[in-house]
Design a protein around this motif. Structure first.
Motif, PDB file in Angstrom:
ATOM      1  N   THR A   1       0.846  -1.192   0.000  1.00 37.35           N
ATOM      2  CA  THR A   1       0.000   0.000   0.000  1.00 37.35           C
ATOM      3  C   THR A   1       0.880   1.239   0.000  1.00 37.35           C
ATOM      4  O   THR A   1       1.985   1.235   0.555  1.00 37.35           O
ATOM      5  CB  THR A   1      -0.922   0.041   1.242  1.00 37.35           C
ATOM      6  N   PHE A   2       0.374   2.294  -0.640  1.00 39.13           N
ATOM      7  CA  PHE A   2       1.086   3.570  -0.649  1.00 39.13           C
ATOM      8  C   PHE A   2       0.991   4.225   0.717  1.00 39.13           C
ATOM      9  O   PHE A   2      -0.079   4.270   1.319  1.00 39.13           O
ATOM     10  CB  PHE A   2       0.483   4.540  -1.678  1.00 39.13           C
ATOM     11  N   THR A   3       2.113   4.748   1.197  1.00 35.31           N
ATOM     12  CA  THR A   3       2.089   5.621   2.366  1.00 35.31           C
ATOM     13  C   THR A   3       2.186   7.071   1.896  1.00 35.31           C
ATOM     14  O   THR A   3       1.705   7.972   2.558  1.00 35.31           O
ATOM     15  CB  THR A   3       3.232   5.290   3.346  1.00 35.31           C
ATOM     16  N   VAL A   4       2.806   7.289   0.749  1.00 33.36           N
ATOM     17  CA  VAL A   4       2.827   8.583   0.067  1.00 33.36           C
ATOM     18  C   VAL A   4       2.599   8.293  -1.410  1.00 33.36           C
ATOM     19  O   VAL A   4       3.402   7.611  -2.051  1.00 33.36           O
ATOM     20  CB  VAL A   4       4.178   9.326   0.250  1.00 33.36           C
ATOM     21  N   ARG A   5       1.476   8.763  -1.941  1.00 34.65           N
ATOM     22  CA  ARG A   5       1.122   8.515  -3.340  1.00 34.65           C
ATOM     23  C   ARG A   5       1.429   9.762  -4.175  1.00 34.65           C
ATOM     24  O   ARG A   5       1.038  10.872  -3.792  1.00 34.65           O
ATOM     25  CB  ARG A   5      -0.360   8.172  -3.445  1.00 34.65           C
ATOM     26  N   PRO A   6       2.110   9.612  -5.332  1.00 28.43           N
ATOM     27  CA  PRO A   6       2.362  10.775  -6.193  1.00 28.43           C
ATOM     28  C   PRO A   6       1.045  11.377  -6.703  1.00 28.43           C
ATOM     29  O   PRO A   6       0.049  10.665  -6.852  1.00 28.43           O
ATOM     30  CB  PRO A   6       3.162  10.191  -7.361  1.00 28.43           C
ATOM     31  N   LYS A   7       1.051  12.675  -6.966  1.00 33.31           N
ATOM     32  CA  LYS A   7      -0.124  13.349  -7.539  1.00 33.31           C
ATOM     33  C   LYS A   7      -0.259  12.962  -9.009  1.00 33.31           C
ATOM     34  O   LYS A   7       0.671  12.437  -9.616  1.00 33.31           O
ATOM     35  CB  LYS A   7       0.029  14.873  -7.431  1.00 33.31           C
ATOM     36  N   GLU A   8      -1.403  13.290  -9.571  1.00 31.61           N
ATOM     37  CA  GLU A   8      -1.657  13.011 -10.992  1.00 31.61           C
ATOM     38  C   GLU A   8      -0.798  13.893 -11.901  1.00 31.61           C
ATOM     39  O   GLU A   8      -0.431  13.491 -12.998  1.00 31.61           O
ATOM     40  CB  GLU A   8      -3.138  13.255 -11.323  1.00 31.61           C
ATOM     41  N   GLU A   9      -0.500  15.129 -11.443  1.00 35.00           N
ATOM     42  CA  GLU A   9       0.177  16.079 -12.309  1.00 35.00           C
ATOM     43  C   GLU A   9       1.066  17.005 -11.479  1.00 35.00           C
ATOM     44  O   GLU A   9       0.703  17.366 -10.351  1.00 35.00           O
ATOM     45  CB  GLU A   9      -0.889  16.907 -13.041  1.00 35.00           C
ATOM     46  N   TYR A  10       2.223  17.377 -12.039  1.00 36.86           N
ATOM     47  CA  TYR A  10       3.140  18.308 -11.385  1.00 36.86           C
ATOM     48  C   TYR A  10       3.539  19.390 -12.382  1.00 36.86           C
ATOM     49  O   TYR A  10       3.678  19.097 -13.580  1.00 36.86           O
ATOM     50  CB  TYR A  10       4.411  17.591 -10.903  1.00 36.86           C
ATOM     51  N   PHE A  11       3.719  20.602 -11.885  1.00 39.08           N
ATOM     52  CA  PHE A  11       4.197  21.708 -12.713  1.00 39.08           C
ATOM     53  C   PHE A  11       5.455  22.274 -12.071  1.00 39.08           C
ATOM     54  O   PHE A  11       5.502  22.434 -10.853  1.00 39.08           O
ATOM     55  CB  PHE A  11       3.135  22.825 -12.813  1.00 39.08           C
ATOM     56  N   GLN A  12       6.452  22.578 -12.907  1.00 40.30           N
ATOM     57  CA  GLN A  12       7.699  23.152 -12.407  1.00 40.30           C
ATOM     58  C   GLN A  12       8.307  23.996 -13.515  1.00 40.30           C
ATOM     59  O   GLN A  12       8.149  23.683 -14.701  1.00 40.30           O
ATOM     60  CB  GLN A  12       8.664  22.044 -11.976  1.00 40.30           C
ATOM     61  N   GLU A  13       8.998  25.056 -13.134  1.00 44.49           N
ATOM     62  CA  GLU A  13       9.662  25.904 -14.111  1.00 44.49           C
ATOM     63  C   GLU A  13      10.791  25.121 -14.781  1.00 44.49           C
ATOM     64  O   GLU A  13      11.447  24.289 -14.149  1.00 44.49           O
ATOM     65  CB  GLU A  13      10.231  27.147 -13.423  1.00 44.49           C
ATOM     66  N   VAL A  14      11.006  25.404 -16.059  1.00 47.05           N
ATOM     67  CA  VAL A  14      12.073  24.761 -16.818  1.00 47.05           C
ATOM     68  C   VAL A  14      13.411  25.030 -16.144  1.00 47.05           C
ATOM     69  O   VAL A  14      13.688  26.154 -15.716  1.00 47.05           O
ATOM     70  CB  VAL A  14      12.082  25.274 -18.283  1.00 47.05           C
ATOM     71  N   GLY A  15      14.227  23.978 -16.011  1.00 43.78           N
ATOM     72  CA  GLY A  15      15.554  24.117 -15.434  1.00 43.78           C
ATOM     73  C   GLY A  15      15.594  23.972 -13.924  1.00 43.78           C
ATOM     74  O   GLY A  15      16.665  23.946 -13.342  1.00 43.78           O
ATOM     75  N   ARG A  16      14.439  23.896 -13.263  1.00 43.45           N
ATOM     76  CA  ARG A  16      14.402  23.746 -11.806  1.00 43.45           C
ATOM     77  C   ARG A  16      14.175  22.275 -11.466  1.00 43.45           C
ATOM     78  O   ARG A  16      13.570  21.519 -12.211  1.00 43.45           O
ATOM     79  CB  ARG A  16      13.292  24.611 -11.206  1.00 43.45           C
TER      80      ARG A  16
END
Length: 128
Positions: free
Chosen positions: A92-107
């Motif tokens: 079972t997941f104890t921390v599940r990733p989100k469906e979507e992530y946004f981040q600035e290019v290069g970070r």
């Protein structure tokens, strides 16, 4: 043959027949609790070419003590040691990733993921 084989509850599982054959393996027969295993009478169960049993959904029907006997054109060297099939809860997941992530290019982007289980699960990633 390992003394115990763990299958995940409610998921696909495999019971392996560890064998080497020269000439190649022709067939494998199985017993469960000392009686011949009739796979054609067990919906969702099948035999792979390597002699392993595939169970579509692990449930109480799979519990028992199994032995396999591999055959080639010379016959067989005999029956395997027994393996007791036990059911385990899937991880079972104890921390599940989100469906979507946004981040600035290069970070840097950190996507958390953690799970627990017995045995401890291995986490792998796939980029879609």
């Amino acid at each position: 043959m390992l003394p115990e084989t763990h299958l995940p509850k409610g998921m696909r599982g495999v019971i392996r027949c560890p064998s080497r054959a020269n000439p190649p393996l022709l067939s494998v027969t199985w017993t469960r609790d000392g009686r011949p295993l009739e796979l054609d009478k067990l919906p969702g169960w099948s035999l792979r070419s390597d002699g392993s049993i595939v169970i579509a959904t692990g449930n109480d029907d799979a519990l028992g003590v199994y032995r396999c006997t591999p055959y080639n054109s010379y016959g067989t060297a005999g029956e395997s040691r027994p393996t007791r099939v036990l059911l385990k809860d899937p991880p079972t997941f104890t921390v599940r990733p989100k469906e979507e992530y946004f981040q600035e290019v290069g970070r840097e982007l950190v996507i958390p993921c953690a799970a627990r289980g017995d045995p401890p699960p291995t986490i792998t990633w796939l980029k879609v």
